[in-house]
Write an enzyme that holds these catalytic residues in place. Structure first.
Site, PDB file in Angstrom:
ATOM      1  N   ARG A   1      -3.415  -9.798   5.398  1.00  9.93           N
ATOM      2  CA  ARG A   1      -3.895  -9.948   4.013  1.00  9.93           C
ATOM      3  C   ARG A   1      -2.775  -9.485   3.093  1.00  9.93           C
ATOM      4  NH1 ARG A   1      -6.356  -6.575   0.215  1.00  9.93           N
ATOM      5  NH2 ARG A   1      -7.973  -7.552  -1.093  1.00  9.93           N
TER       6      ARG A   1
ATOM      7  N   LYS B   1       0.811  -1.216   0.000  1.00  8.28           N
ATOM      8  CA  LYS B   1       0.000   0.000   0.000  1.00  8.28           C
ATOM      9  C   LYS B   1       0.846   1.268   0.000  1.00  8.28           C
ATOM     10  CE  LYS B   1      -4.366  -1.827   1.700  1.00  8.28           C
ATOM     11  NZ  LYS B   1      -5.408  -1.794   2.756  1.00  8.28           N
TER      12      LYS B   1
END
Length: 284
Positions: A263, A229
């Site tokens: 995740r 991210k």
């Protein structure tokens, strides 16, 4: 917690791994790589062999500036893929969508868990005045409650405006839990995700990572989703395909702080990092 046919023991000091499968042309990290069925199934098999405990399937990108697609298109993308995965592999599968009609069809197609980036609050924010749901099929919480499946509730809000950041995030998550319980979702069927990268500035995302320990006050299973991210990219000044080392640091941090699941895109490296960290902590 039972997800599909697998029991996840969140009382154990262990961090499970959720592998990401984006069947989209435009996801920020792997858009277009796995939107063909054969390639997707091969990747699922690879993630299983590398140690994934659950696979998370997404049919619409939610990266910043993503292109929204119709409900019909999202359903078409994911239902056949879910059926194919469930027919070939013995692994739990979650479905990543904030649209209640898509969730309804995905659960019918065999998804074992819901993963909602709006934390059951999309209806709360966007339903028309006097109505409770954005959708014809009732609220997301009601759809999930009817199917009696676990749900990952992620923190999100329309704007990244906070009075007191960490307490506000915790309060929002408590509200999501209350919405779920009110709709009939058992609290023991919920996992919480602080929503790194959603409705948060770069500094906010770092604050989440600095304060992982504080989320245990919620006394519920916790999932960290930081893989590749922007918080990693901005910190290291790296493009999405070079953020694995940064991701591994956050995974090790999650294991150190006794979080229950991460995740990730690269299953093998994260499974190894967790195994090493847990061996050090447990001294066995």
């Amino acid at each position: 917690m039972k997800i599909g046919n697998k029991v996840f023991d969140f009382t154990k000091d262990h961090t499970y791994v959720m592998g990401i499968l984006n069947v989209t042309p435009d996801s920020f990290s792997d858009g277009g790589k796995f939107n063909e069925k054969d390639k997707a199934l091969y990747h699922v098999e690879q993630m299983i062999n590398e140690g994934a405990d659950i696979i998370d399937v997404g049919g619409e990108s939610t990266r910043p500036g993503y292109q929204k697609i119709s409900i019909e298109e999202e359903i078409a993308r994911i239902t056949g893929m879910l059926e194919a995965i469930k027919a070939r592999f013995d692994i739990p599968v979650s479905i990543d969508t904030y649209k209640a009609p898509v969730m309804k069809e995905a659960l019918k197609a065999g998804a074992d868990m819901a993963n909602d980036i709006w934390g059951l609050r999309y209806d709360h924010f966007y339903a028309k005045e006097g109505e409770t749901s954005v959708w014809d099929c009732k609220t997301m919480a009601e759809v999930i409650a009817k199917e009696n499946v676990p749900v990952c509730i992620m923190h999100n809000r329309p704007k990244a405006v906070y009075q007191d950041f960490i307490p506000d995030v915790l309060a929002d998550l408590k509200e999501s839990v209350a919405i779920g319980v009110s709709a009939g979702i058992p609290k023991e069927n919920m996992i919480l995700d602080p929503g790194v990268g959603f409705a948060k500035s770069y500094e906010d995302n770092l604050e989440v990572l600095r304060h992982l320990k504080e989320f245990h006050v919620l006394n519920m299973p916790l999932l960290l989703a930081t893989s590749r991210k922007s918080v990693i990219g901005l910190t290291l000044d790296l493009p999405v395909d070079q953020r694995e080392e940064g991701t591994l640091v956050t995974t090790v941090l999650a294991a150190k702080e006794h979080w229950n699941m991460v995740r990730v895109h690269d299953v093998k490296k994260n499974v190894r990092a967790i195994k090493m960290m847990e061996k050090i902590m447990h001294k066995i």
